[in-house]
Design a protein around this motif. Sequence first.
Motif: not given
Length: 141
Positions: A51-62, A69-70
């Motif tokens: 989470s320090d490197i990537y945006d949350c939506t990279a993994c947590h997706h709808e 990816n919303q």
Amino acid sequence: MKYMTTLLAAALTLALAAPLALGQEDVMTLSSAEQGLKDRPPVVFSHAKHSDIYDCTACHHEYDKFMANQGGGEAKCSECHQPSATAKNPTPLTLAFHQQCKSCHLKLIQMKAPQTGPIMCGDCHRAGVPAAPQAKEAKKK
């Protein structure tokens, strides 16, 4: 003075609310049993490191009907992905992890990034690695 008091109150509110908003453990154990796997050790995953490197939506997706990816909330993968495919979600949990994690790690390797992630089974599923603190607490209950 009134402005300073309001500013301090807002800063204090943000400082107290931030840990609640983030909600994820820094290090978590991804349970193989939850995925229906009995022959692989669980995976200890550093949420904080990612989470320090990537945006949350990279993994947590709808995804919308066009598969765009919303974003997504803080839901665990297992809240949507079940051990077996369902009509509502055809991607089973193990496949979701493998697709998500390995595809990202492979992209990093292809980009010749200085740090990449594991892509081989035994690099994630490591026997003898201690479980994350929340997994130990869950076993006690």
